[in-house]
Write a protein that holds these residues in place. Structure first.
Motif, PDB file in Angstrom:
ATOM      1  N   TYR A 184       0.872  -1.176   0.000  1.00 17.06           N
ATOM      2  CA  TYR A 184       0.000   0.000   0.000  1.00 17.06           C
ATOM      3  C   TYR A 184       0.906   1.223   0.000  1.00 17.06           C
ATOM      4  CZ  TYR A 184      -3.840   3.141   1.209  1.00 17.06           C
ATOM      5  OH  TYR A 184      -4.780   4.151   1.190  1.00 17.06           O
ATOM      6  N   ARG A 185       0.824   2.034  -1.070  1.00 14.34           N
ATOM      7  CA  ARG A 185       1.796   3.121  -1.231  1.00 14.34           C
ATOM      8  C   ARG A 185       1.109   4.440  -1.562  1.00 14.34           C
ATOM      9  NH1 ARG A 185       4.514  -1.056  -5.055  1.00 14.34           N
ATOM     10  NH2 ARG A 185       5.786  -2.272  -3.596  1.00 14.34           N
ATOM     11  N   CYS A 186       1.438   5.470  -0.803  1.00 14.61           N
ATOM     12  CA  CYS A 186       1.009   6.834  -1.111  1.00 14.61           C
ATOM     13  C   CYS A 186       2.033   7.501  -2.023  1.00 14.61           C
ATOM     14  CB  CYS A 186       0.834   7.629   0.181  1.00 14.61           C
ATOM     15  SG  CYS A 186      -0.582   7.118   1.179  1.00 14.61           S
ATOM     16  N   ASN A 187       1.717   8.726  -2.453  1.00 19.24           N
ATOM     17  CA  ASN A 187       2.652   9.480  -3.296  1.00 19.24           C
ATOM     18  C   ASN A 187       4.000   9.617  -2.613  1.00 19.24           C
ATOM     19  OD1 ASN A 187       0.130  11.849  -4.458  1.00 19.24           O
ATOM     20  ND2 ASN A 187       0.649   9.840  -5.243  1.00 19.24           N
ATOM     21  N   THR A 188       5.047   9.588  -3.401  1.00 20.04           N
ATOM     22  CA  THR A 188       6.400   9.652  -2.874  1.00 20.04           C
ATOM     23  C   THR A 188       6.634  10.950  -2.090  1.00 20.04           C
ATOM     24  OG1 THR A 188       7.260   8.264  -4.633  1.00 20.04           O
ATOM     25  CG2 THR A 188       8.829   9.681  -3.516  1.00 20.04           C
ATOM     26  N   SER A 189       7.115  10.795  -0.855  1.00 22.03           N
ATOM     27  CA  SER A 189       7.383  11.944   0.012  1.00 22.03           C
ATOM     28  C   SER A 189       8.279  11.492   1.154  1.00 22.03           C
ATOM     29  CB  SER A 189       6.065  12.510   0.565  1.00 22.03           C
ATOM     30  OG  SER A 189       6.294  13.587   1.440  1.00 22.03           O
ATOM     31  N   LEU A 190       9.179  12.364   1.565  1.00 21.85           N
ATOM     32  CA  LEU A 190      10.109  12.050   2.652  1.00 21.85           C
ATOM     33  C   LEU A 190      10.061  13.136   3.708  1.00 21.85           C
ATOM     34  CD1 LEU A 190      12.497  10.016   3.405  1.00 21.85           C
ATOM     35  CD2 LEU A 190      14.016  11.858   2.635  1.00 21.85           C
ATOM     36  N   LEU A 191      10.058  12.738   4.979  1.00 25.12           N
ATOM     37  CA  LEU A 191      10.170  13.683   6.090  1.00 25.12           C
ATOM     38  C   LEU A 191      11.541  13.542   6.727  1.00 25.12           C
ATOM     39  CD1 LEU A 191       8.597  15.770   7.899  1.00 25.12           C
ATOM     40  CD2 LEU A 191       8.283  13.866   9.475  1.00 25.12           C
ATOM     41  N   ILE A 192      12.270  14.646   6.827  1.00 21.16           N
ATOM     42  CA  ILE A 192      13.567  14.669   7.505  1.00 21.16           C
ATOM     43  C   ILE A 192      13.338  15.177   8.914  1.00 21.16           C
ATOM     44  CG2 ILE A 192      15.927  15.571   7.459  1.00 21.16           C
ATOM     45  CD1 ILE A 192      15.452  16.208   4.455  1.00 21.16           C
ATOM     46  N   ASP A 193      13.529  14.291   9.890  1.00 26.43           N
ATOM     47  CA  ASP A 193      13.459  14.653  11.308  1.00 26.43           C
ATOM     48  C   ASP A 193      14.896  14.975  11.723  1.00 26.43           C
ATOM     49  OD1 ASP A 193      13.290  14.814  14.045  1.00 26.43           O
ATOM     50  OD2 ASP A 193      12.315  12.880  14.334  1.00 26.43           O
ATOM     51  N   TYR A 194      15.201  16.267  11.780  1.00 31.11           N
ATOM     52  CA  TYR A 194      16.584  16.725  11.940  1.00 31.11           C
ATOM     53  C   TYR A 194      16.831  17.208  13.360  1.00 31.11           C
ATOM     54  CZ  TYR A 194      20.750  19.630  11.096  1.00 31.11           C
ATOM     55  OH  TYR A 194      22.003  20.205  11.139  1.00 31.11           O
ATOM     56  N   LEU A 195      17.706  16.505  14.074  1.00 28.21           N
ATOM     57  CA  LEU A 195      18.102  16.925  15.414  1.00 28.21           C
ATOM     58  C   LEU A 195      19.138  18.032  15.271  1.00 28.21           C
ATOM     59  CD1 LEU A 195      18.029  16.543  18.493  1.00 28.21           C
ATOM     60  CD2 LEU A 195      19.832  14.819  18.232  1.00 28.21           C
ATOM     61  N   LYS A 243      13.914  19.720  14.078  1.00 30.44           N
ATOM     62  CA  LYS A 243      13.286  20.432  12.980  1.00 30.44           C
ATOM     63  C   LYS A 243      12.735  19.398  12.004  1.00 30.44           C
ATOM     64  CE  LYS A 243      14.298  24.709  14.219  1.00 30.44           C
ATOM     65  NZ  LYS A 243      13.258  25.717  14.525  1.00 30.44           N
ATOM     66  N   TYR A 244      11.586  19.721  11.418  1.00 31.27           N
ATOM     67  CA  TYR A 244      10.893  18.768  10.552  1.00 31.27           C
ATOM     68  C   TYR A 244      10.783  19.340   9.146  1.00 31.27           C
ATOM     69  CZ  TYR A 244       9.854  16.857  15.130  1.00 31.27           C
ATOM     70  OH  TYR A 244       9.973  16.345  16.406  1.00 31.27           O
ATOM     71  N   ILE A 245      11.470  18.693   8.231  1.00 30.75           N
ATOM     72  CA  ILE A 245      11.596  19.186   6.859  1.00 30.75           C
ATOM     73  C   ILE A 245      10.954  18.155   5.919  1.00 30.75           C
ATOM     74  CG2 ILE A 245      13.204  19.936   5.062  1.00 30.75           C
ATOM     75  CD1 ILE A 245      15.276  20.285   7.431  1.00 30.75           C
ATOM     76  N   LEU A 246       9.976  18.594   5.150  1.00 32.13           N
ATOM     77  CA  LEU A 246       9.248  17.710   4.244  1.00 32.13           C
ATOM     78  C   LEU A 246       9.742  17.880   2.819  1.00 32.13           C
ATOM     79  CD1 LEU A 246       6.677  15.804   3.937  1.00 32.13           C
ATOM     80  CD2 LEU A 246       5.463  17.905   3.299  1.00 32.13           C
ATOM     81  N   ILE A 247       9.908  16.772   2.112  1.00 32.13           N
ATOM     82  CA  ILE A 247      10.167  16.835   0.679  1.00 32.13           C
ATOM     83  C   ILE A 247       8.898  16.399  -0.045  1.00 32.13           C
ATOM     84  CG2 ILE A 247      11.571  16.042  -1.255  1.00 32.13           C
ATOM     85  CD1 ILE A 247      13.848  15.517   0.614  1.00 32.13           C
ATOM     86  N   ASP A 248       8.231  17.334  -0.676  1.00 31.16           N
ATOM     87  CA  ASP A 248       7.019  17.160  -1.489  1.00 31.16           C
ATOM     88  C   ASP A 248       5.777  16.861  -0.660  1.00 31.16           C
ATOM     89  OD1 ASP A 248       8.318  17.762  -3.832  1.00 31.16           O
ATOM     90  OD2 ASP A 248       8.621  15.677  -4.432  1.00 31.16           O
ATOM     91  N   ALA A 249       4.668  17.424  -1.117  1.00 34.48           N
ATOM     92  CA  ALA A 249       3.357  17.208  -0.501  1.00 34.48           C
ATOM     93  C   ALA A 249       2.370  16.952  -1.629  1.00 34.48           C
ATOM     94  CB  ALA A 249       2.930  18.424   0.325  1.00 34.48           C
ATOM     95  N   GLY A 250       2.184  15.693  -1.964  1.00 36.48           N
ATOM     96  CA  GLY A 250       1.372  15.324  -3.116  1.00 36.48           C
ATOM     97  C   GLY A 250      -0.100  15.136  -2.791  1.00 36.48           C
ATOM     98  N   LYS A 251      -0.785  14.409  -3.675  1.00 38.28           N
ATOM     99  CA  LYS A 251      -2.239  14.231  -3.573  1.00 38.28           C
ATOM    100  C   LYS A 251      -2.654  13.485  -2.315  1.00 38.28           C
ATOM    101  CE  LYS A 251      -2.007  12.285  -7.602  1.00 38.28           C
ATOM    102  NZ  LYS A 251      -2.391  11.530  -8.819  1.00 38.28           N
ATOM    103  N   THR A 252      -1.752  12.677  -1.775  1.00 39.60           N
ATOM    104  CA  THR A 252      -2.094  11.856  -0.609  1.00 39.60           C
ATOM    105  C   THR A 252      -1.561  12.445   0.703  1.00 39.60           C
ATOM    106  OG1 THR A 252      -0.108  10.507  -0.999  1.00 39.60           O
ATOM    107  CG2 THR A 252      -2.167   9.728  -1.978  1.00 39.60           C
ATOM    108  N   PHE A 253      -1.190  13.721   0.705  1.00 38.18           N
ATOM    109  CA  PHE A 253      -0.541  14.321   1.878  1.00 38.18           C
ATOM    110  C   PHE A 253      -1.409  14.223   3.134  1.00 38.18           C
ATOM    111  CE2 PHE A 253       0.239  18.233   4.452  1.00 38.18           C
ATOM    112  CZ  PHE A 253       1.481  17.866   4.945  1.00 38.18           C
ATOM    113  N   ARG A 254      -2.699  14.511   3.021  1.00 38.49           N
ATOM    114  CA  ARG A 254      -3.575  14.471   4.195  1.00 38.49           C
ATOM    115  C   ARG A 254      -3.588  13.068   4.805  1.00 38.49           C
ATOM    116  NH1 ARG A 254      -8.820  13.145   5.495  1.00 38.49           N
ATOM    117  NH2 ARG A 254      -9.783  14.416   7.149  1.00 38.49           N
ATOM    118  N   GLU A 255      -3.680  12.054   3.969  1.00 33.53           N
ATOM    119  CA  GLU A 255      -3.665  10.678   4.456  1.00 33.53           C
ATOM    120  C   GLU A 255      -2.345  10.360   5.148  1.00 33.53           C
ATOM    121  OE1 GLU A 255      -4.015   6.103   2.683  1.00 33.53           O
ATOM    122  OE2 GLU A 255      -4.429   7.822   1.390  1.00 33.53           O
TER     123      GLU A 255
END
Length: 316
Positions: free
Chosen positions: A54-65, A72-84
């Protein structure tokens, strides 16, 4: 690879690892083949939290200490499935907000979730809303603002509830490997790649202690970009996160790497480790990872498919 809900240091969280349609593919369910598509059928048999197909749109969250206990929380891309993805993985991994966003390009599977950013907006110590910094090329920024005019810089009316309005601080970046920028304290280097022969998308290189390259939408590496991230010509990557959309070449001019092209690129770049993303329904997670174990032993480069919800601890 195990999912974990807690991490003391920096980590990478794969919010989505699928193609633009996500999986299961609606077409496979509405117009089932005979026999039915095995991957899309299987992706419905278990809850998404326990189902790597089960796969949502490609996206990565960088949890940076950043320092001490500050994250700090840095997101790469917020596609159609972001809310989910927020409902499923922000809650599971206890992500309280977003501090900044990096956009690879302006396609639907990378930007259509931006309209929902208000639900993860940062707050200051007084509880007031702060804008989210979004890093994108000028072309990408202009395209997004055309889709969502409320994401442009504007003065809000006195009666408008800004708590329900996404506030964006646009930060324009260049599609140039030699022009790094700082996002929430993390230095990031843009990696221009071809996404089809008439379109340039961005990957991103980041990390001081461990070098990570993230390339989600690519059909060809320009020589300068590949030079920057290759072991033979630069410092070896600790982790390469790379696009592999189609399982086979289909004779068309693809806008993504297919499986053989992805493995060829991994072999050339030669990272210490690689995780693959962007998979369509040609990839059965368990079967392909079994094949990749054999490839990894033969080539000496550990490679696996990532999956939604995967958290990878890493020193940045």
């Amino acid at each position: 690879m195990e999912r974990t809900a807690k991490a003391d240091g920096s980590s990478l969280i794969f919010l989505g690892t699928g193609c633009s349609t996500g999986l299961p593919s609606p077409r496979c369910l509405i117009h089932p083949s005979d026999p039915p598509c095995p991957v899309c059928s299987y992706s419905l048999k278990l809850p998404p939290q326990h189902n790597p197909n089960y796969r949502c749109n490609t996206s990565l969250l960088i949890d940076y200490l950043v320092a001490n206990d500050e994250h700090k929380y840095i997101l790469i891309d917020a596609g159609k499935t972001f809310r989910e993805q927020v409902l499923r993985w922000f809650t599971f991994h206890k992500i309280p907000r977003l501090d900044s966003i990096l956009l690879t390009h302006d396609h639907a599977d990378a930007v259509l979730g931006l309209s929902d950013l208000h639900c993860v907006r940062p707050l200051d110590s007084n509880g007031d809303v702060n804008p989210i910094s979004v890093y994108a090329t000028q072309e990408c920024c202009d395209s997004v603002v055309l889709k969502f005019p409320h994401l442009s810089k504007k003065v809000h009316k006195h009666h408008e509830d800004i708590g329900q309005v996404t506030q964006v601080d646009w930060r324009i970046i260049q599609n140039d490997c030699h022009k790094p920028f700082i996002a929430s304290g993390l230095q990031v280097c843009p990696l221009p790649v071809m996404h089809g022969e008439d379109y340039v998308a961005l990957g991103f290189l980041f990390g001081d202690k461990c070098k990570v390259a993230y390339v989600s939408d690519v059909s060809r590496f320009p020589s300068t970009t590949e030079y920057i991230i290759s072991k033979e010509t630069g410092e070896q990557l600790d982790l390469l996160i790379l696009d592999t959309n189609c399982i086979y070449l289909n004779g068309q001019k693809n806008t993504h790497f297919c499986f053989p092209e992805t493995l060829d690129a991994v072999r050339r770049i030669c990272p210490k480790r690689a995780l693959l993303i962007g998979m369509n329904h040609g990839y059965d997670h368990h079967k392909i990872n079994k094949d990749l174990l054999e490839w990894s032993e033969r080539e000496g480069i550990p490679v696996q498919l990532a999956h939604d919800g995967l958290r990878v601890p890493i020193e940045l």
